[in-house]
Design an enzyme around this catalytic site. Sequence first.
Site, PDB file in Angstrom:
ATOM      1  N   CYS A   1       0.827  -1.211   0.000  1.00 54.04           N
ATOM      2  CA  CYS A   1       0.000   0.000   0.000  1.00 54.04           C
ATOM      3  C   CYS A   1       0.866   1.268   0.000  1.00 54.04           C
ATOM      4  CB  CYS A   1      -0.954  -0.068   1.193  1.00 54.04           C
ATOM      5  SG  CYS A   1      -2.406   0.986   1.048  1.00 54.04           S
ATOM      6  N   HIS A   2       0.819   2.069   1.070  1.00 55.80           N
ATOM      7  CA  HIS A   2       1.641   3.278   1.144  1.00 55.80           C
ATOM      8  C   HIS A   2       3.023   3.009   1.745  1.00 55.80           C
ATOM      9  CE1 HIS A   2      -2.400   5.109   0.783  1.00 55.80           C
ATOM     10  NE2 HIS A   2      -1.785   6.134   0.271  1.00 55.80           N
TER      11      HIS A   2
END
Lengths: 194, 194
Positions: free
Chosen positions: A112-113
């Site tokens: 994800c991030h």
Amino acid sequence: MNDSVKGKRVAFVATEMFEQVELTEPWTALEEAGAQVELLSPERGEIHGFHHYDRADTFYVDRVVSEAQVDEYDALVLPGGVGNPDKLRMDEAAVGFVRQFVESGKPVGAICHAPWLLVEADVVRGRTLTSYPSIRTDVRNAGGNWVDEQVVVDEGIVTSRKPDDLPAFVDKLVEEIGEGTHRRTTVGSEATAS
Amino acid sequence: MNDSVKGKRVAFVATEMFEQVELTEPWTALEEAGAQVELLSPERGEIHGFHHYDRADTFYVDRVVSEAQVDEYDALVLPGGVGNPDKLRMDEAAVGFVRQFVESGKPVGAICHAPWLLVEADVVRGRTLTSYPSIRTDVRNAGGNWVDEQVVVDEGIVTSRKPDDLPAFVDKLVEEIGEGTHRRTTVGSEATAS
């Protein structure tokens, strides 16, 4: 599940606003496969998992990241959540730990991030990886080859885009941790899985 | 306050999880100075301001950003909040609007995490700016000259780091909006405030 994960020590590094399921799913899978899992964070105490922008459960930090050494662990897992890596990347010890882990050739999972931490550690240059699409420009500007796939493995670095990719992410992560250290590309030598 | 702001039309572009005070403080200051302020967002309906990671108030979107034209506005303001620009940078219309605004030379204010939108629009190259420190590496990797100051003005682009910088940010923003369009540096001409 891969039996070769048994007894391996895996560090999860996270702080406030980590995407809860991106920690708990790999954590549970690794624990069930016999790995020893630990939650590291810049500060002692509690941190909160989030479901997207909503605060979820409380998690207790096992160890402060500044006191941890890469050679004590076999693998590193970095959950996402927009606030979590945004905060971690300002922590020198956390960024240094990530950089040393990648340089060691031991498996590193980032979803994800979380690849923002790889950008901050300046370890994406020439690497193929994925992430949540919002940060693809940051990955590319840091020299990474960003691709839109559910899971990407590049010499021990396992990356995925989002919670939906978790089954594929966890499978590859367990596989890579089972395989162990990958040799890094260095000048004058070829990259080879050991 | 600058009287020359009176009657000017100012677009605020934001989405879910904007840092509430980074919208409301410049909004109120500009409104009190006689500007016409509007909230633009990728979708119609409501969005939420946040106090850091906690949901705060509901705001109604005045206009969808894809229907807006740069030549209808005199200035653009981009509040921060970690989730807000993270989401906006995936919206092609929002990123295009920001890019055209900067290219037009009209004043653009971006605070905290909002300079991610300038990175996404690829308009920071050769520019001096600040931001929330977590994204300094992304700004530098995009070719920007990142500095740690409470407010930075570079040819109409006004940037600040965080809510504490709001008084300085709002002052400079009002000043720049009062001055109007800045000419951009182009090959063969010098940058001059018009």
